[in-house]
Design an enzyme around this catalytic site. Structure first.
Site, PDB file in Angstrom:
ATOM      1  N   THR A 175       0.570  -1.348   0.430  1.00 57.92           N
ATOM      2  CA  THR A 175      -0.117  -0.684  -0.292  1.00 57.92           C
ATOM      3  C   THR A 175       0.974   1.175  -0.162  1.00 57.92           C
ATOM      4  O   THR A 175       0.591   2.514   0.154  1.00 57.92           O
ATOM      5  CB  THR A 175      -0.974   0.259   1.759  1.00 57.92           C
ATOM      6  OG1 THR A 175      -0.038  -0.218   2.738  1.00 57.92           O
ATOM      7  CG2 THR A 175      -1.959  -0.861   1.267  1.00 57.92           C
ATOM      8  N   SER A 190       3.239  -5.122   3.514  1.00 54.65           N
ATOM      9  CA  SER A 190       2.455  -5.538   4.244  1.00 54.65           C
ATOM     10  C   SER A 190       1.932  -6.235   4.121  1.00 54.65           C
ATOM     11  O   SER A 190       2.040  -7.521   3.659  1.00 54.65           O
ATOM     12  CB  SER A 190       1.029  -4.254   3.540  1.00 54.65           C
ATOM     13  OG  SER A 190       1.718  -3.071   2.814  1.00 54.65           O
ATOM     14  N   GLY A 191       1.351  -7.036   5.593  1.00 49.27           N
ATOM     15  CA  GLY A 191       0.927  -8.017   5.969  1.00 49.27           C
ATOM     16  C   GLY A 191       1.725  -8.081   7.499  1.00 49.27           C
ATOM     17  O   GLY A 191       1.233  -9.301   8.332  1.00 49.27           O
ATOM     18  N   GLY A 192       1.294  -7.843   8.261  1.00 47.83           N
ATOM     19  CA  GLY A 192       2.369  -7.454  10.269  1.00 47.83           C
ATOM     20  C   GLY A 192       1.220  -8.902  10.752  1.00 47.83           C
ATOM     21  O   GLY A 192       1.186  -8.861  11.540  1.00 47.83           O
ATOM     22  N   TRP A 252       5.295  -1.563   6.384  1.00 50.52           N
ATOM     23  CA  TRP A 252       4.575  -1.132   5.466  1.00 50.52           C
ATOM     24  C   TRP A 252       4.091   0.506   4.620  1.00 50.52           C
ATOM     25  O   TRP A 252       3.366   0.527   4.311  1.00 50.52           O
ATOM     26  CB  TRP A 252       3.590  -1.872   5.655  1.00 50.52           C
ATOM     27  CG  TRP A 252       2.500  -1.359   6.452  1.00 50.52           C
ATOM     28  CD1 TRP A 252       3.426  -2.088   8.271  1.00 50.52           C
ATOM     29  CD2 TRP A 252       2.450  -0.375   7.371  1.00 50.52           C
ATOM     30  NE1 TRP A 252       2.484  -1.198   9.283  1.00 50.52           N
ATOM     31  CE2 TRP A 252       1.856  -0.747   8.684  1.00 50.52           C
ATOM     32  CE3 TRP A 252       1.297   0.715   6.639  1.00 50.52           C
ATOM     33  CZ2 TRP A 252       1.245   0.337   9.777  1.00 50.52           C
ATOM     34  CZ3 TRP A 252       0.770   1.410   7.431  1.00 50.52           C
ATOM     35  CH2 TRP A 252       0.752   1.393   8.674  1.00 50.52           C
ATOM     36  N   ASN A 270       5.257  -4.229  13.756  1.00 48.22           N
ATOM     37  CA  ASN A 270       4.899  -5.038  15.279  1.00 48.22           C
ATOM     38  C   ASN A 270       6.140  -6.473  14.702  1.00 48.22           C
ATOM     39  O   ASN A 270       6.006  -7.134  13.666  1.00 48.22           O
ATOM     40  CB  ASN A 270       3.738  -5.778  15.961  1.00 48.22           C
ATOM     41  CG  ASN A 270       2.302  -6.176  14.744  1.00 48.22           C
ATOM     42  OD1 ASN A 270       2.147  -5.550  13.523  1.00 48.22           O
ATOM     43  ND2 ASN A 270       2.744  -7.680  14.562  1.00 48.22           N
ATOM     44  N   ASP A 321       1.233  -4.111  19.968  1.00 50.90           N
ATOM     45  CA  ASP A 321       1.218  -3.875  18.404  1.00 50.90           C
ATOM     46  C   ASP A 321       1.093  -2.098  17.783  1.00 50.90           C
ATOM     47  O   ASP A 321       1.252  -1.171  16.847  1.00 50.90           O
ATOM     48  CB  ASP A 321      -0.068  -3.732  17.518  1.00 50.90           C
ATOM     49  CG  ASP A 321      -0.683  -3.611  16.502  1.00 50.90           C
ATOM     50  OD1 ASP A 321       0.716  -3.927  15.707  1.00 50.90           O
ATOM     51  OD2 ASP A 321      -1.613  -3.222  15.488  1.00 50.90           O
ATOM     52  N   ASP A 323       3.739  -0.926  15.689  1.00 49.84           N
ATOM     53  CA  ASP A 323       4.382  -0.797  15.154  1.00 49.84           C
ATOM     54  C   ASP A 323       5.261   0.188  14.873  1.00 49.84           C
ATOM     55  O   ASP A 323       4.929   1.138  15.291  1.00 49.84           O
ATOM     56  CB  ASP A 323       3.907  -0.791  13.806  1.00 49.84           C
ATOM     57  CG  ASP A 323       2.715  -2.003  13.195  1.00 49.84           C
ATOM     58  OD1 ASP A 323       2.712  -3.007  14.103  1.00 49.84           O
ATOM     59  OD2 ASP A 323       2.887  -2.435  11.699  1.00 49.84           O
ATOM     60  N   ARG A 345       4.556   4.802  16.811  1.00 52.67           N
ATOM     61  CA  ARG A 345       3.026   4.576  17.429  1.00 52.67           C
ATOM     62  C   ARG A 345       2.948   4.680  18.768  1.00 52.67           C
ATOM     63  O   ARG A 345       1.649   4.564  19.552  1.00 52.67           O
ATOM     64  CB  ARG A 345       2.707   3.521  16.673  1.00 52.67           C
ATOM     65  CG  ARG A 345       2.233   2.946  15.824  1.00 52.67           C
ATOM     66  CD  ARG A 345       0.728   2.938  14.667  1.00 52.67           C
ATOM     67  NE  ARG A 345       0.298   1.513  15.477  1.00 52.67           N
ATOM     68  CZ  ARG A 345       0.313   0.795  13.849  1.00 52.67           C
ATOM     69  NH1 ARG A 345       0.717   1.110  13.606  1.00 52.67           N
ATOM     70  NH2 ARG A 345      -0.375  -0.302  14.501  1.00 52.67           N
TER      71      ARG A 345
HETATM   72 CA    CA Z   1       0.733  -3.340  12.876  1.00 53.66          CA
END
Ligand code: CA
Ligand code: CA
Length: 589
Positions: A175, A190-192, A252, A270, A321, A323, A345
């Site tokens: 993305t 992406s895909g964590g 990502w 993450n 989470d 990230d 984050r």
């Molecule tokens: Ca995440």
């Protein structure tokens, strides 16, 4: 024939600025200083999102008016997070569902559209967004939700080359806006939330040929020119057993490039799964800290080889989470020191040394951080151990560990939405959110293509009257100079200008210009849907333009909890708005 004529006409309109050689490394390097075009994500590879234009300023912004709106069309809209690029009189924008459009930048007339054919079964975690493309030579390159990379001819939109970043069936997607460094196109993945392994890849932008890969979780092997290069980190130094094989760390949000140190900077997501007790991160053991390198970190990479030059881990022993992907902005402090600024984050704003990524300073940019008391002088969090979600294997039923309230929420004190830095004020303008969550852990085992969290959560506003909070922050003192509070969470990009303006949009649809010193709202426009896109400003024929996309979506509306009440009435959209300051009104007040 008509289409051909249109393209030629668009080219002639900006006569005198034709670039027969296409976009070069030098043009990318100078992008921030050349406001007639916008060639890079971040309006310059330092990601400052600062324009030297001051035709539009505090005195005349009240006269800013719409020039045109461009509809992305289609039955399906969802979140529009793109940052448009502008080159040779043409604006290039990506849309939801992996679409790309080229329009006449002055009139908004469409020149071509490309729709990626997406397979069944793609697994984007958090809406079908795209954040923009990258221009090189005569091509524009962007990534698609099935984890592919496509290079299109700038003039025609025809596919020049296409390549697979990773297997979408295993949970990979794409993305981010790629970056271009010296003819290489640099991408993350992406895909964590699916137990993938974060990676950075470099390809020749002209041909798509893969040059190097750098997985970001320790134990995985990198490649250079088709052969193994070096292992990332040291096998099992900070990960127990085989957990590193599905260790997350998705890269990502793409990255930035610091030309002063010739370093690509990428953030990593993450560690997987969310349940930190499965990764030794809950209770560190002898000989294994459970830090889970290099997840939740910033990495400095050598653009030629993909070797890791330095790392800074914002959240070791990550379990919320948090990230570590948020953008790293290169800036120079008032004493001339070269630094990086990044708002994590986890709720802390970090200042790093640009030479080696080492820790300089950190301070909170949200109000109620509960998981850590602060950051020590080495850059490591001072954990509040009682605020780590409990270990389900110690729970009476073995299914649900102790529930804790953590702030910020998993969506972060700040998520992907990019901040801006003004060298003129020295301030960062940080689009933050004041929210927390109840979070608990559950047992989980890895299954290809399935969510790999081992956690549950309920997200909650920390205040009744606002979640969104745009803050002007001094990166030297950590002081908050001003704050704009917004009912719904902020999810759009910020931009600063030499005219003393700070622009951003809200989920409620307002596109706003603030005074960069006081935070006073000087101008606003209702765009008809929520803004989660990234504004840009540019100049053509002696007039200043401002462009932003409107179209509500992204990760926020996907989650319930008490936050849903603040956003579930918002309408979707898909309109790109361009505003201009007409010449005759530039001097008026
Ligand atoms: Ca995440
Ligand atoms: Ca430029």
């Amino acid at each position: 024939m008509n289409r051909f004529v249109t393209i030629v006409a668009a080219g002639l309109m900006i006569s005198g600025t034709a670039h027969a050689q296409g976009v070069t490394e030098e043009m990318l390097a100078n992008d921030a200083a050349t406001p007639g075009d916008i060639l890079t994500n971040g309006m310059g590879r330092d990601l400052q999102r600062y324009s030297p234009l001051d035709m539009l300023n505090k005195d005349n912004v009240a006269n800013l008016v719409p020039a045109y709106a461009f509809s992305l069309g289609g039955e399906k809209q969802r979140g529009q997070e793109t940052q448009p690029l502008i080159y040779d009189g043409v604006m290039y924008l990506t849309g939801s569902y992996s679409r790309m459009y080229a329009i006449d930048a002055i009139t908004g007339k469409e020149l071509w559209q490309y729709d990626a054919r997406l397979p069944e079964g793609i697994l984007p975690c958090c809406d079908v967004v795209n954040r923009g493309g990258a221009i090189w030579n005569d091509k524009i390159i962007f990534g698609t939700l099935d984890a592919r990379l496509v290079a299109l001819d700038l003039k025609t939109g025809d596919v020049v080359w296409r390549d697979e970043i990773a297997d979408y069936k295993a949970g990979y997607s794409y993305t981010a806006a790629p970056i271009i460094v010296d003819g290489l196109v640099i991408t993350g993945n992406s895909g964590g939330e699916f137990g993938i392994v974060g990676e950075v890849q470099a390809r020749k932008a002209d041909t798509g040929e893969l040059v190097w890969t750098r997985p970001v979780i320790e134990g995985h092997m990198g490649t250079l020119n088709g052969e193994d290069s070096t292992m990332t980190g040291e096998l099992n130094a900070t990960w127990p057993g085989d957990m590193w094989k599905t260790g997350g760390g998705a890269t990502w949000l793409g990255g930035s490039y610091d030309a002063d140190t010739d370093t690509i900077v990428m953030g990593t997501g993450n560690p997987a799964p969310w349940n930190s007790h499965l990764r030794n991160a809950g209770t560190p053991v002898e000989g294994n800290t459970g830090d889970n390198l290099y997840a939740a970190s910033r990495l400095g990479l050598d653009p030629a080889t993909g070797e890791i030059k330095w790392h800074f881990q914002s959240t070791p022993r990550e379990g919320w989470d948090y990230d570590g992907v948020n953008e790293v902005v290169a800036f120079t402090d008032p004493e001339g020191n070269k630094k990086f600024g990044t708002a994590d984050r986890n709720g802390f704003f970090y200042v790093l040394n640009r030479e080696d990524g080492s820790f300089v300073d950190a301070f909170p940019f949200v109000k109620d951080i509960s998981w850590a008391e602060g950051i020590d002088d080495t850059g490591r969090p001072i954990f509040v151990e009682a605020n780590r979600p409990g270990d389900p294997s110690e729970a009476a039923d073995g299914n649900k560990g102790e529930i804790v309230f953590s702030s910020p929420s998993f969506l972060g004190g700040k998520n992907w939405q990019p901040m801006a830095h003004s060298p003129k004020t020295g301030l960062f303008y940080v689009p933050s959110n004041e929210w927390g969550m109840d979070i608990w852990n559950e047992p989980i085992s890895y299954k290809k293509g399935a969510a790999y969290l081992g956690s549950g959560f309920t997200i909650k506003p920390n205040y009744e009257d606002h979640i969104g909070s745009l803050k002007a922050i001094d990166p030297v003192t950590g002081e908050w100079k001003w704050e704009f509070k917004n009912d719904a969470p902020l999810w759009g990009g910020v931009m600063a200008t030499a005219g003393g303006l700070v622009f951003t949009g809200t989920p409620e649809g307002e596109f706003i210009a603030f005074d960069d010193e006081t935070g006073e709202k000087l101008w606003s426009f209702q765009t008809g849907s929520g803004i989660v896109g990234q504004p840009v400003t540019w100049e053509a024929d002696g007039e200043q333009y401002v462009t932003v996309i409107s179209g509500w979506g992204g990760a926020v509306p996907l989650w319930g909890g008490e936050v849903a009440k603040k956003v579930n009435y918002l309408n979707q959209g898909g309109l790109l708005w361009t505003f201009k300051l007409p010449k005759q009104l530039a001097a008026a007040e």
